[in-house]
Design a protein around this motif. Structure first.
Motif, PDB file in Angstrom:
ATOM      1  N   CYS A  36       0.874  -1.169   0.000  1.00  0.00           N
ATOM      2  CA  CYS A  36       0.000   0.000   0.000  1.00  0.00           C
ATOM      3  C   CYS A  36       0.914   1.223   0.000  1.00  0.00           C
ATOM      4  N   ALA A  37       0.415   2.374   0.384  1.00  0.00           N
ATOM      5  CA  ALA A  37       1.234   3.589   0.305  1.00  0.00           C
ATOM      6  C   ALA A  37       2.135   3.773   1.525  1.00  0.00           C
ATOM      7  N   ASP A  48       7.749 -13.558  -4.775  1.00  0.00           N
ATOM      8  CA  ASP A  48       7.215 -14.203  -5.974  1.00  0.00           C
ATOM      9  C   ASP A  48       6.102 -13.360  -6.577  1.00  0.00           C
ATOM     10  N   VAL A  49       5.423 -12.616  -5.732  1.00  0.00           N
ATOM     11  CA  VAL A  49       4.288 -11.813  -6.172  1.00  0.00           C
ATOM     12  C   VAL A  49       4.130 -10.598  -5.260  1.00  0.00           C
ATOM     13  N   ALA A  50       3.776  -9.463  -5.878  1.00  0.00           N
ATOM     14  CA  ALA A  50       3.429  -8.255  -5.128  1.00  0.00           C
ATOM     15  C   ALA A  50       1.919  -8.085  -5.243  1.00  0.00           C
ATOM     16  N   VAL A  51       1.258  -7.981  -4.107  1.00  0.00           N
ATOM     17  CA  VAL A  51      -0.188  -7.807  -4.073  1.00  0.00           C
ATOM     18  C   VAL A  51      -0.466  -6.369  -3.653  1.00  0.00           C
ATOM     19  N   CYS A  52      -0.878  -5.563  -4.628  1.00  0.00           N
ATOM     20  CA  CYS A  52      -1.071  -4.125  -4.426  1.00  0.00           C
ATOM     21  C   CYS A  52      -2.518  -3.820  -4.059  1.00  0.00           C
ATOM     22  N   MET A  53      -2.690  -2.901  -3.153  1.00  0.00           N
ATOM     23  CA  MET A  53      -4.037  -2.510  -2.762  1.00  0.00           C
ATOM     24  C   MET A  53      -4.731  -1.708  -3.864  1.00  0.00           C
ATOM     25  N   GLU A  54      -3.963  -0.894  -4.600  1.00  0.00           N
ATOM     26  CA  GLU A  54      -4.547  -0.052  -5.644  1.00  0.00           C
ATOM     27  C   GLU A  54      -3.657  -0.065  -6.887  1.00  0.00           C
ATOM     28  N   LYS A  55      -4.246   0.321  -8.005  1.00  0.00           N
ATOM     29  CA  LYS A  55      -3.545   0.378  -9.287  1.00  0.00           C
ATOM     30  C   LYS A  55      -2.322   1.295  -9.213  1.00  0.00           C
ATOM     31  N   GLY A  64      -7.698  -3.590  -5.602  1.00  0.00           N
ATOM     32  CA  GLY A  64      -8.737  -2.573  -5.707  1.00  0.00           C
ATOM     33  C   GLY A  64      -9.363  -2.220  -4.370  1.00  0.00           C
ATOM     34  N   ILE A  65      -8.554  -2.192  -3.329  1.00  0.00           N
ATOM     35  CA  ILE A  65      -9.043  -1.862  -1.986  1.00  0.00           C
ATOM     36  C   ILE A  65      -8.616  -0.431  -1.655  1.00  0.00           C
TER      37      ILE A  65
END
Length: 118
Positions: free
Chosen positions: A11-12, A55-62, A85-86
């Motif tokens: 997230c930010a 292995d993967v980055a899971v982003c809250m927003e675009k 998209g949270i």
């Protein structure tokens, strides 16, 4: 034997959403999780080393994905940067947020496997 899937939640500020995701999935079998923020003053700032570990980055927003693409170009392929998209509307461990994470994240990560190492 396959190593655990390494997931970095992004997230930010790394104060509310991504640390919540880290806490929710900390004990997930076959996953290693951490969290970071895209802002330079985040509690744990996102780094190239962290993305190379993951292995993967899971982003809250675009916008978090866009920052990864710009600032850390080539570290993770696009199919390894997911967007949930949270929005930034939740407190740490908010019940609605944890429910969303439980519903969305496991399904999104079903097909992601640990990267091959050479």
């Amino acid at each position: 034997m396959t190593r655990p899937l390494r997931v970095v939640f992004v997230c930010a500020q790394n104060r509310l959403r991504s640390p919540t995701a880290e806490a929710v999935f900390r004990d997930m079998e076959d996953w290693e999780v951490t969290s970071a923020g895209t802002n330079r003053d985040a509690i744990t700032p996102l780094s190239r080393d962290l993305l190379e570990w993951a292995d993967v980055a899971v982003c809250m927003e675009k916008r978090h994905r866009d920052i990864i693409r710009q600032r850390f170009k080539g570290t993770l392929p696009d199919d390894r940067i997911l967007i949930l998209g949270i929005p930034d509307d939740f407190e740490f461990m908010d019940e609605t947020l944890t429910g969303m994470l439980h519903r969305i994240v496991p399904t999104r990560l079903e097909s992601v496997r640990p990267r091959e190492t050479t």
